[in-house]
Design a protein around this motif. Structure first.
Motif, PDB file in Angstrom:
ATOM      1  N   LYS A  79       0.849  -1.216   0.000  1.00 44.00           N
ATOM      2  CA  LYS A  79       0.000   0.000   0.000  1.00 44.00           C
ATOM      3  C   LYS A  79       0.876   1.255   0.000  1.00 44.00           C
ATOM      4  O   LYS A  79       0.619   2.211  -0.739  1.00 44.00           O
ATOM      5  N   VAL A  80       1.908   1.251   0.845  1.00 45.84           N
ATOM      6  CA  VAL A  80       2.809   2.407   0.927  1.00 45.84           C
ATOM      7  C   VAL A  80       3.481   2.645  -0.427  1.00 45.84           C
ATOM      8  O   VAL A  80       3.596   3.776  -0.892  1.00 45.84           O
ATOM      9  N   ILE A  81       3.890   1.550  -1.069  1.00 45.65           N
ATOM     10  CA  ILE A  81       4.571   1.680  -2.366  1.00 45.65           C
ATOM     11  C   ILE A  81       3.614   2.285  -3.400  1.00 45.65           C
ATOM     12  O   ILE A  81       3.981   3.189  -4.149  1.00 45.65           O
ATOM     13  N   ALA A  82       2.373   1.802  -3.410  1.00 46.14           N
ATOM     14  CA  ALA A  82       1.399   2.327  -4.384  1.00 46.14           C
ATOM     15  C   ALA A  82       1.179   3.824  -4.167  1.00 46.14           C
ATOM     16  O   ALA A  82       1.019   4.591  -5.115  1.00 46.14           O
ATOM     17  N   GLN A  83       1.217   4.232  -2.891  1.00 40.68           N
ATOM     18  CA  GLN A  83       0.970   5.635  -2.564  1.00 40.68           C
ATOM     19  C   GLN A  83       2.167   6.530  -2.931  1.00 40.68           C
ATOM     20  O   GLN A  83       2.003   7.589  -3.511  1.00 40.68           O
ATOM     21  N   HIS A  84       3.368   6.075  -2.576  1.00 44.67           N
ATOM     22  CA  HIS A  84       4.554   6.923  -2.751  1.00 44.67           C
ATOM     23  C   HIS A  84       5.275   6.734  -4.081  1.00 44.67           C
ATOM     24  O   HIS A  84       6.027   7.607  -4.493  1.00 44.67           O
ATOM     25  N   TYR A  85       5.089   5.580  -4.705  1.00 48.18           N
ATOM     26  CA  TYR A  85       5.788   5.312  -5.973  1.00 48.18           C
ATOM     27  C   TYR A  85       4.757   4.801  -6.990  1.00 48.18           C
ATOM     28  O   TYR A  85       4.779   3.632  -7.389  1.00 48.18           O
ATOM     29  N   PRO A  86       3.844   5.677  -7.411  1.00 48.24           N
ATOM     30  CA  PRO A  86       2.733   5.207  -8.256  1.00 48.24           C
ATOM     31  C   PRO A  86       3.168   4.628  -9.600  1.00 48.24           C
ATOM     32  O   PRO A  86       2.427   3.862 -10.213  1.00 48.24           O
ATOM     33  N   GLY A  87       4.393   4.961 -10.042  1.00 47.95           N
ATOM     34  CA  GLY A  87       4.863   4.422 -11.325  1.00 47.95           C
ATOM     35  C   GLY A  87       5.380   2.999 -11.213  1.00 47.95           C
ATOM     36  O   GLY A  87       5.615   2.325 -12.222  1.00 47.95           O
ATOM     37  N   VAL A  88       5.569   2.521  -9.970  1.00 53.25           N
ATOM     38  CA  VAL A  88       6.070   1.156  -9.762  1.00 53.25           C
ATOM     39  C   VAL A  88       4.920   0.168  -9.931  1.00 53.25           C
ATOM     40  O   VAL A  88       3.807   0.410  -9.473  1.00 53.25           O
ATOM     41  N   ILE A  89       5.216  -0.947 -10.589  1.00 50.78           N
ATOM     42  CA  ILE A  89       4.179  -1.978 -10.769  1.00 50.78           C
ATOM     43  C   ILE A  89       4.476  -3.121  -9.801  1.00 50.78           C
ATOM     44  O   ILE A  89       5.524  -3.764  -9.918  1.00 50.78           O
ATOM     45  N   VAL A  90       3.595  -3.339  -8.835  1.00 55.71           N
ATOM     46  CA  VAL A  90       3.786  -4.494  -7.943  1.00 55.71           C
ATOM     47  C   VAL A  90       2.976  -5.639  -8.530  1.00 55.71           C
ATOM     48  O   VAL A  90       1.753  -5.618  -8.538  1.00 55.71           O
TER      49      VAL A  90
END
Ligand code: UDP
Length: 245
Positions: A122-133
């Motif tokens: 969730k934190v990654i989606a919020q802070h690094y929106p260009g990253v694809i998990v």
């Protein structure tokens, strides 16, 4: 100038954080089918390699071993080596997320407790929106669940497989499945997902600068004292180390 610095028989390529990120970016661009394993080599790993031949083999087969731990860089300085800065798993993960945000790199996150894994994503989606998990799995699975996790990673085909299972478990796990994972790069990052999720805090920058991150960790997680006894033993042995003739 030599291209690597030998710490107790283990060659550490003389790379900075920027160079490491650049190398991994090239690996992603090359789209090679061979998994590139990055080991963030800390004193515990170096000491274990002295008597654990199977771990030593895993380290020897890795694409890159970076200097995790102030002790590695300090020993390098005392012995005339060329390691100039630490490249820790946690710092590397944050740098890859920053770069991945721009370049739309994909990740699979394996490890940590279920709630931590969920929060980290969730934190990654919020802070690094260009990253694809492309997927995630907690790290408390049984042996008979492993094949299913491997297949999930293989189907996801991430650029980066982040393995937060603790060292050296992560390194053995990556090596064991290296031909089945279908990821470009795999890195063992210790407790870094706990930091991404905000469960544990990284030592403040000043403690890191003063090479006192180990003390910060000891004060915030006193149960680690037994593990940290290895640090003075590593310093003495690494400084006196002689290559066998
Ligand atoms: N962990 C896990 N599965 C396990 C044991 C540990 O996913 O069976 C996780 C744990 O939740 C933590 C990380 O692995 O997120 C280990 O963190 P630590 O800081 O101890 O890493 P090390 O310093 O051993 O690399």
């Amino acid at each position: 100038m030599s291209q690597s610095t030998n710490i107790m028989g283990i060659p550490f390529p003389n790379v900075t954080m920027n160079q490491t990120v650049a190398i991994l970016g090239e690996v992603v661009d090359q789209e090679s089918n061979e998994l590139f394993h990055v080991i963030t080599g800390n004193p515990e790993i170096v000491m274990s390699c002295q008597k654990n031949a199977s771990l030593r083999k895993v380290v020897d087969q890795a694409g890159l071993v970076t200097a995790d731990g102030a002790g590695i860089v300090m020993v390098s300085r005392f012995r005339g080596g060329q390691l100039t800065e630490r490249v820790t798993g946690c710092d590397l993960l944050f740098r890859l997320l920053e770069e991945g945000d721009q370049k739309h790199w994909s990740f699979y996150m394996l490890g940590a407790e279920e709630s931590v894994s969920e929060e980290a994503v969730k934190v990654i989606a919020q802070h690094y929106p260009g990253v694809i998990v492309k997927g995630r799995h907690h790290g408390y699975f049984q042996a008979d669940e492993e094949q299913q996790i491997v297949e999930e990673i293989c189907t996801a085909q991430p650029d980066f497989l982040i393995v937060a299972l603790g060292a050296p478990h992560a390194e053995h796990w990556i090596n064991k499945y290296r031909h089945q994972l279908n990821a470009r790069v795999a890195i063992g990052v210790g407790g870094s997902l706990d930091i991404v999720a905000g469960k544990t805090k990284r030592a403040p920058a000043i403690w890191q600068k003063l090479n006192l991150e180990w003390l910060y960790r000891l004060l915030s997680q006193p149960s680690r004292w037994r593990r940290q006894l290895i640090l003075p033993r590593f310093a003495v042995r690494a400084l006196l180390f002689r290559e066998p003739k």
